[in-house]
Design a protein around this motif. Structure first.
Motif, PDB file in Angstrom:
ATOM      1  N   GLU A 165       0.857  -1.180   0.000  1.00  0.00           N
ATOM      2  CA  GLU A 165       0.000   0.000   0.000  1.00  0.00           C
ATOM      3  C   GLU A 165       0.891   1.226   0.000  1.00  0.00           C
ATOM      4  N   ALA A 166       0.788   2.013  -1.049  1.00  0.00           N
ATOM      5  CA  ALA A 166       1.652   3.184  -1.182  1.00  0.00           C
ATOM      6  C   ALA A 166       0.815   4.423  -1.438  1.00  0.00           C
ATOM      7  N   ILE A 167       1.303   5.541  -0.957  1.00  0.00           N
ATOM      8  CA  ILE A 167       0.647   6.820  -1.176  1.00  0.00           C
ATOM      9  C   ILE A 167       1.463   7.583  -2.199  1.00  0.00           C
ATOM     10  N   GLU A 168       0.849   7.964  -3.287  1.00  0.00           N
ATOM     11  CA  GLU A 168       1.581   8.684  -4.317  1.00  0.00           C
ATOM     12  C   GLU A 168       1.567  10.177  -4.010  1.00  0.00           C
ATOM     13  N   GLU A 169       2.790  10.719  -3.828  1.00  0.00           N
ATOM     14  CA  GLU A 169       2.950  12.135  -3.523  1.00  0.00           C
ATOM     15  C   GLU A 169       4.040  12.701  -4.423  1.00  0.00           C
ATOM     16  N   ASN A 170       3.657  13.621  -5.284  1.00  0.00           N
ATOM     17  CA  ASN A 170       4.615  14.231  -6.205  1.00  0.00           C
ATOM     18  C   ASN A 170       5.377  13.173  -7.001  1.00  0.00           C
ATOM     19  N   ALA A 171       4.645  12.217  -7.503  1.00  0.00           N
ATOM     20  CA  ALA A 171       5.184  11.134  -8.337  1.00  0.00           C
ATOM     21  C   ALA A 171       6.102  10.186  -7.574  1.00  0.00           C
ATOM     22  N   GLN A 172       6.165  10.328  -6.245  1.00  0.00           N
ATOM     23  CA  GLN A 172       6.995   9.431  -5.450  1.00  0.00           C
ATOM     24  C   GLN A 172       6.110   8.568  -4.559  1.00  0.00           C
ATOM     25  N   LEU A 173       6.483   7.292  -4.435  1.00  0.00           N
ATOM     26  CA  LEU A 173       5.723   6.371  -3.606  1.00  0.00           C
ATOM     27  C   LEU A 173       6.285   6.397  -2.192  1.00  0.00           C
ATOM     28  N   SER A 174       5.488   6.839  -1.235  1.00  0.00           N
ATOM     29  CA  SER A 174       5.935   6.942   0.149  1.00  0.00           C
ATOM     30  C   SER A 174       5.524   5.687   0.898  1.00  0.00           C
ATOM     31  N   ILE A 175       6.501   4.928   1.352  1.00  0.00           N
ATOM     32  CA  ILE A 175       6.236   3.671   2.043  1.00  0.00           C
ATOM     33  C   ILE A 175       6.672   3.789   3.501  1.00  0.00           C
ATOM     34  N   VAL A 176       5.766   3.506   4.403  1.00  0.00           N
ATOM     35  CA  VAL A 176       6.004   3.745   5.819  1.00  0.00           C
ATOM     36  C   VAL A 176       6.901   2.678   6.448  1.00  0.00           C
ATOM     37  N   ASN A 177       6.618   1.418   6.190  1.00  0.00           N
ATOM     38  CA  ASN A 177       7.320   0.323   6.837  1.00  0.00           C
ATOM     39  C   ASN A 177       8.776   0.239   6.369  1.00  0.00           C
ATOM     40  N   ALA A 178       9.733   0.460   7.288  1.00  0.00           N
ATOM     41  CA  ALA A 178      11.152   0.487   6.944  1.00  0.00           C
ATOM     42  C   ALA A 178      11.652  -0.862   6.438  1.00  0.00           C
ATOM     43  N   GLN A 179      11.212  -1.963   7.068  1.00  0.00           N
ATOM     44  CA  GLN A 179      11.648  -3.290   6.645  1.00  0.00           C
ATOM     45  C   GLN A 179      11.120  -3.612   5.259  1.00  0.00           C
ATOM     46  N   LEU A 180       9.891  -3.205   5.000  1.00  0.00           N
ATOM     47  CA  LEU A 180       9.298  -3.424   3.680  1.00  0.00           C
ATOM     48  C   LEU A 180      10.099  -2.671   2.625  1.00  0.00           C
ATOM     49  N   LYS A 181      10.492  -1.457   2.938  1.00  0.00           N
ATOM     50  CA  LYS A 181      11.277  -0.648   2.008  1.00  0.00           C
ATOM     51  C   LYS A 181      12.621  -1.323   1.720  1.00  0.00           C
ATOM     52  N   LYS A 182      13.223  -1.898   2.752  1.00  0.00           N
ATOM     53  CA  LYS A 182      14.504  -2.587   2.592  1.00  0.00           C
ATOM     54  C   LYS A 182      14.347  -3.826   1.711  1.00  0.00           C
ATOM     55  N   ASP A 183      13.263  -4.581   1.931  1.00  0.00           N
ATOM     56  CA  ASP A 183      13.017  -5.774   1.128  1.00  0.00           C
ATOM     57  C   ASP A 183      12.740  -5.428  -0.326  1.00  0.00           C
ATOM     58  N   LEU A 184      12.005  -4.343  -0.550  1.00  0.00           N
ATOM     59  CA  LEU A 184      11.729  -3.913  -1.924  1.00  0.00           C
ATOM     60  C   LEU A 184      13.024  -3.491  -2.626  1.00  0.00           C
ATOM     61  N   ALA A 185      13.904  -2.828  -1.892  1.00  0.00           N
ATOM     62  CA  ALA A 185      15.186  -2.415  -2.464  1.00  0.00           C
ATOM     63  C   ALA A 185      15.989  -3.644  -2.884  1.00  0.00           C
ATOM     64  N   ARG A 186      15.933  -4.693  -2.077  1.00  0.00           N
ATOM     65  CA  ARG A 186      16.653  -5.924  -2.407  1.00  0.00           C
ATOM     66  C   ARG A 186      16.028  -6.627  -3.610  1.00  0.00           C
ATOM     67  N   LEU A 187      14.711  -6.592  -3.695  1.00  0.00           N
ATOM     68  CA  LEU A 187      14.020  -7.202  -4.834  1.00  0.00           C
ATOM     69  C   LEU A 187      14.406  -6.476  -6.119  1.00  0.00           C
ATOM     70  N   PHE A 188      14.378  -5.149  -6.091  1.00  0.00           N
ATOM     71  CA  PHE A 188      14.728  -4.372  -7.278  1.00  0.00           C
ATOM     72  C   PHE A 188      16.202  -4.542  -7.619  1.00  0.00           C
ATOM     73  N   GLN A 189      17.055  -4.673  -6.610  1.00  0.00           N
ATOM     74  CA  GLN A 189      18.476  -4.928  -6.840  1.00  0.00           C
ATOM     75  C   GLN A 189      18.660  -6.254  -7.565  1.00  0.00           C
ATOM     76  N   ALA A 190      17.946  -7.281  -7.112  1.00  0.00           N
ATOM     77  CA  ALA A 190      18.056  -8.602  -7.717  1.00  0.00           C
ATOM     78  C   ALA A 190      17.657  -8.575  -9.188  1.00  0.00           C
ATOM     79  N   MET A 191      16.557  -7.896  -9.491  1.00  0.00           N
ATOM     80  CA  MET A 191      16.089  -7.812 -10.871  1.00  0.00           C
ATOM     81  C   MET A 191      17.094  -7.051 -11.734  1.00  0.00           C
ATOM     82  N   ARG A 192      17.633  -5.951 -11.208  1.00  0.00           N
ATOM     83  CA  ARG A 192      18.597  -5.145 -11.964  1.00  0.00           C
ATOM     84  C   ARG A 192      19.863  -5.932 -12.272  1.00  0.00           C
ATOM     85  N   ILE A 193      20.344  -6.693 -11.302  1.00  0.00           N
ATOM     86  CA  ILE A 193      21.546  -7.504 -11.495  1.00  0.00           C
ATOM     87  C   ILE A 193      21.322  -8.545 -12.580  1.00  0.00           C
TER      88      ILE A 193
END
Length: 312
Positions: A189-217
């Motif tokens: 669940e994300a809130i779109e603010e000025n074209a940016q997705l604001s995500i509250v849960n810090a652990q969720l944000k960390k996991d998403l960063a790892r998922l996107f890192q994996a795909m990019r690699i």
């Protein structure tokens, strides 16, 4: 988006990484990650009139930062082809090579490339948009097992199998094309603010960063390219030549450390009859990390590590 060298990427550990090259004014150097040109410009500043710098980048946007200098040659290519290009330019040895392995600020901030979950954009993630497979194609076509392996190995995500199963189940109903599609599938669940997705849960944000890192690699074959480049670099370096490499996550840092210590990506140490280690390189510095001032000015440098080695 208007792209300039200043907005493309702020160079990390600039002086430390260039100092590590111990530049000879008339030497031949290579910057395999040109980007905004920050490191390249500092190398050129320290070179004499007979020195030369070759800089690699496969991203078309980086070409807008090309330096107008007779001592400079831009190579539009992936750095995995380092040896081939040096042969093409009739260069049989180099005096130093610099690699800043981080993804540039430009890529994360570009709303149209899909490198970040902050923007709802097409899932592309290709450094070279002229060729290759996109992240969307991988998500829609790889098997569940392949996706799980990528997420576990490259993203170090413990829930990799569960994530892969969720993705495969969702794509059977609707193709996954954008970062927004992927976040929806994952129940974010994300809130779109000025074209940016604001995500509250810090652990969720960390996991998403790892998922996107994996795909990019996976999209850019980063680990294979890194191994090939480092192997070529240690072959091309002349005696006393320096290798200066900045890493940002444990996967690439492990490869760099192993290559510098043992001469191979696996870290397998070879010894002679008397037990002396046979390695083409020797580490000449402890790991260098950004200063407090740099961390304050450039938060994206927080995970950076600089390793320096010299050719035996």
């Amino acid at each position: 988006m208007i792209i300039t060298a200043e907005t493309y990427h702020v160079p990390v550990l600039l002086h430390e990484s260039i100092d590590g090259l111990a530049i000879q004014p008339n030497g031949i150097y290579v910057d395999v990650t040109f980007g905004g040109g920050g490191h390249s410009k500092e190398i050129l500043r320290r070179l004499g009139p007979k020195g030369h710098l070759f800089s690699f980048d496969q991203d078309a946007d980086a070409e807008k930062n090309i330096v107008n200098d007779d001592r400079f040659t831009f190579v539009r290519s992936n750095f995995r082809y380092l040896k081939n290009w040096m042969r093409y330019y009739k260069v049989d040895h180099i005096d130093g090579l610099l690699a800043d392995l981080g993804v540039s600020s430009h890529h994360f901030d570009d709303e149209e490339r899909g490198f970040s979950f902050r923007y709802d954009a097409p899932l592309d993630m290709r450094m070279n948009q002229r060729a290759g497979t996109t992240a969307a194609e991988i998500l829609n076509n790889y098997s569940e097992e392949q996706l799980a392996d990528i997420l576990y190995i490259y993203g170090e995500l413990k829930q990799a199998r569960k994530l892969a199963k969720t993705i495969v189940k969702a794509r059977a109903k609707k193709s996954i094309e954008t970062t927004g599609d992927l976040l929806t599938i994952l129940g974010v669940e994300a809130i779109e603010e000025n074209a940016q997705l604001s995500i509250v849960n810090a652990q969720l944000k960390k996991d998403l960063a790892r998922l996107f890192q994996a795909m990019r690699i996976e999209v850019n074959h980063e680990m294979e390219a890194l191994k090939e480049m480092l192997t070529s670099a240690q072959e091309l370096l002349g005696k006393g030549g320096r290798l200066s490499v900045i890493t940002y996550h444990s996967l690439e840092d492990r490869i760099v450390k192993n290559m510098m210590k043992a001469g191979n990506a696996e870290g397998k140490v070879e010894q002679d009859f008397f037990g002396r280690v046979n390695a083409p390189l020797k580490m000449i510095e402890k790991v260098i990390t950004p200063s407090a001032d740099e961390l304050e000015q450039n938060p994206r440098s927080r995970s950076a590590k600089l390793r320096i080695a010299e050719k035996n």
